[in-house]
Design a protein around this motif. Structure first.
Motif, short mmCIF file in Angstrom:
data_model
loop_
_atom_site.label_atom_id
_atom_site.label_comp_id
_atom_site.label_asym_id
_atom_site.label_seq_id
_atom_site.Cartn_x
_atom_site.Cartn_y
_atom_site.Cartn_z
N PRO A 1 -26.87 -3.12 74.39
CA PRO A 1 -27.05 -2.06 73.40
C PRO A 1 -26.03 -0.93 73.55
O PRO A 1 -25.81 -0.43 74.65
CB PRO A 1 -28.47 -1.55 73.67
CG PRO A 1 -29.15 -2.69 74.36
CD PRO A 1 -28.09 -3.36 75.18
N VAL A 2 -25.41 -0.55 72.44
CA VAL A 2 -24.42 0.52 72.41
C VAL A 2 -24.88 1.56 71.40
O VAL A 2 -25.40 1.22 70.33
CB VAL A 2 -23.03 -0.02 72.03
CG1 VAL A 2 -21.98 1.10 72.10
CG2 VAL A 2 -22.62 -1.19 72.92
N GLU A 3 -24.67 2.82 71.73
CA GLU A 3 -25.06 3.91 70.83
C GLU A 3 -24.12 3.95 69.62
O GLU A 3 -23.07 4.57 69.63
CB GLU A 3 -25.01 5.25 71.56
CG GLU A 3 -26.12 5.46 72.57
CD GLU A 3 -27.46 5.79 71.91
OE1 GLU A 3 -27.54 5.75 70.66
OE2 GLU A 3 -28.42 6.07 72.64
N THR A 4 -24.51 3.23 68.57
CA THR A 4 -23.77 3.20 67.31
C THR A 4 -24.77 3.22 66.17
O THR A 4 -25.98 3.32 66.38
CB THR A 4 -22.91 1.91 67.20
OG1 THR A 4 -23.79 0.78 67.09
CG2 THR A 4 -22.01 1.72 68.42
N PHE B 1 -28.34 0.38 65.22
CA PHE B 1 -29.79 0.45 65.30
C PHE B 1 -30.39 1.20 64.12
O PHE B 1 -31.55 0.96 63.75
CB PHE B 1 -30.22 1.04 66.64
CG PHE B 1 -29.83 0.14 67.78
CD1 PHE B 1 -30.59 -0.96 68.10
CD2 PHE B 1 -28.65 0.36 68.49
CE1 PHE B 1 -30.22 -1.82 69.13
CE2 PHE B 1 -28.27 -0.49 69.51
CZ PHE B 1 -29.05 -1.59 69.83
N ARG C 1 -34.92 1.23 67.03
CA ARG C 1 -34.26 1.23 68.33
C ARG C 1 -34.91 0.25 69.30
O ARG C 1 -34.36 -0.03 70.37
CB ARG C 1 -34.25 2.65 68.91
CG ARG C 1 -33.29 3.58 68.18
CD ARG C 1 -33.34 4.98 68.73
NE ARG C 1 -32.80 5.10 70.06
CZ ARG C 1 -31.51 5.24 70.36
NH1 ARG C 1 -30.61 5.28 69.38
NH2 ARG C 1 -31.11 5.38 71.60
N ALA D 1 -33.04 -2.77 70.74
CA ALA D 1 -32.38 -2.76 72.05
C ALA D 1 -33.43 -3.17 73.07
O ALA D 1 -34.03 -2.34 73.74
CB ALA D 1 -31.82 -1.38 72.35
N SER E 1 -31.76 -0.05 77.50
CA SER E 1 -30.68 0.66 78.19
C SER E 1 -29.44 0.71 77.32
O SER E 1 -28.87 -0.34 77.00
CB SER E 1 -30.37 -0.04 79.52
OG SER E 1 -29.30 0.59 80.18
N PHE E 2 -29.04 1.93 76.93
CA PHE E 2 -27.90 2.10 76.03
C PHE E 2 -26.66 2.55 76.81
O PHE E 2 -26.76 3.22 77.84
CB PHE E 2 -28.20 3.16 74.98
CG PHE E 2 -29.09 2.68 73.87
CD1 PHE E 2 -28.56 2.27 72.67
CD2 PHE E 2 -30.47 2.66 74.03
CE1 PHE E 2 -29.38 1.85 71.63
CE2 PHE E 2 -31.31 2.24 73.02
CZ PHE E 2 -30.76 1.82 71.81
N THR E 3 -25.50 2.19 76.27
CA THR E 3 -24.25 2.75 76.74
C THR E 3 -23.51 3.31 75.54
O THR E 3 -24.00 3.26 74.42
CB THR E 3 -23.40 1.69 77.48
OG1 THR E 3 -22.26 2.34 78.06
CG2 THR E 3 -22.91 0.61 76.53
N THR E 4 -22.33 3.87 75.77
CA THR E 4 -21.54 4.44 74.68
C THR E 4 -20.33 3.57 74.38
O THR E 4 -20.01 2.64 75.13
CB THR E 4 -21.07 5.86 75.05
OG1 THR E 4 -20.32 5.80 76.27
CG2 THR E 4 -22.27 6.78 75.23
#
Length: 275
Positions: free
Chosen positions: A189-192, A195, A201, A204, A208-211
């Motif tokens: 999951p990436v913060e874009t 979602f 959300r 995901a 656990s999100f990343t950028t």
């Protein structure tokens, strides 16, 4: 400036936001001219101007809906008309659906297959022959950790990402020794805006999100090193490599226990605060 990559002009799909915009930014910082493809002309123009100003590169805008059957042909015609060649193709555009299969809009999932599967194949068909003629080039396909196993309640999305990974691995073997690199990026999951588009959300499933910045950096580093695929993040990588693949029916049943949370209604912030 990192000049390890041999690509001079990169075409990035889904470039108006998220990973696509980050790919364009990092490639421009490396000195690559960029060709930006997405539906939103205004957002592409804004990004293109920013890249020209900050990095002194050429930035071309090609608005195109990749769900259209002739999308790749239109892009190829536009490139020819402008005299542009592509040295790096980043097949980044994509979106997902989730929920009970019978409740998902069939037209939406048809478009999902067009964008996630058909467009990357058609664009690769259109652009790879020119790379072969010039003796060098690269294709970077954006998959997902969803492509490592069946995804109940993500049936179409996870299947498209299985396709992306296997397509990439097969092409890599075909073109090794012929000057063409092929790498698949399989992030968690990436913060874009992904979602927001999918509607929850909870999609995901790892929570656990990343950028975008470290994900794209890892992808370009993997391409530089001619790696077959990369799964950024230790937890994602361990899950990708340690999760059993067989028996397939058991893997699908286990996956269902993880993914069924998307069927639960979203809780409002007020409800979460009271919990």
């Amino acid at each position: 400036m990192n000049t390890t990559s041999t690509a001079r002009t990169a075409l990035i799909t889904g470039a108006s936001s998220g990973l696509g915009a980050e790919f364009a930014t990092q490639l421009a910082a490396r000195g690559h001219d960029v060709i930006l493809v997405a539906r939103s002309r205004d957002r592409l123009e804004e990004l293109a101007e920013r890249l020209r100003t900050r990095h002194g590169v050429q930035a071309h805008v090609l608005p195109q809906d990749l769900a259209e059957p002739d999308a790749a042909a239109r892009i190829a015609d536009a490139l020819t008309a402008r005299g542009l060649t592509v040295d790096l193709l980043v097949n980044n555009a994509g979106f997902g659906t989730c929920g009970r299969f019978e409740e998902i809009d069939p037209a939406r999932e048809h478009d999902e297959i067009m964008v996630n599967v058909v467009a990357p194949v058609d664009l690769t068909h259109a652009l790879l022959p020119g790379m072969l003629e010039r003796g060098s080039g690269a294709v970077l396909n954006v998959g997902s950790t969803a492509g490592y196993q069946p995804g109940p309640y993500f049936a179409v999305y996870s299947a498209t990402k299985v396709f992306v990974l296997n397509f990439s691995l097969a092409l890599r073997q075909e073109y090794r020794g012929r000057g063409i690199k092929v790498t698949a990026l399989c992030p968690g999951p990436v913060e874009t805006g992904f979602f927001d588009a999918i509607g929850t959300r909870k999609a995901a499933v790892t929570g656990s999100f990343t950028t975008t910045e470290p994900v794209v950096r890892a992808a370009l580093r993997a391409l530089d090193r001619d790696r077959a695929y990369v799964t950024p993040g230790l937890g994602n990588a361990l899950g990708a490599h340690l999760t059993p693949r067989r028996p397939r029916t058991l893997v699908a049943a286990i996956a269902k226990r993880v993914t069924r949370k998307v069927l639960e209604p979203e809780r409002k912030p007020s409800e979460l605060a009271a919990a």
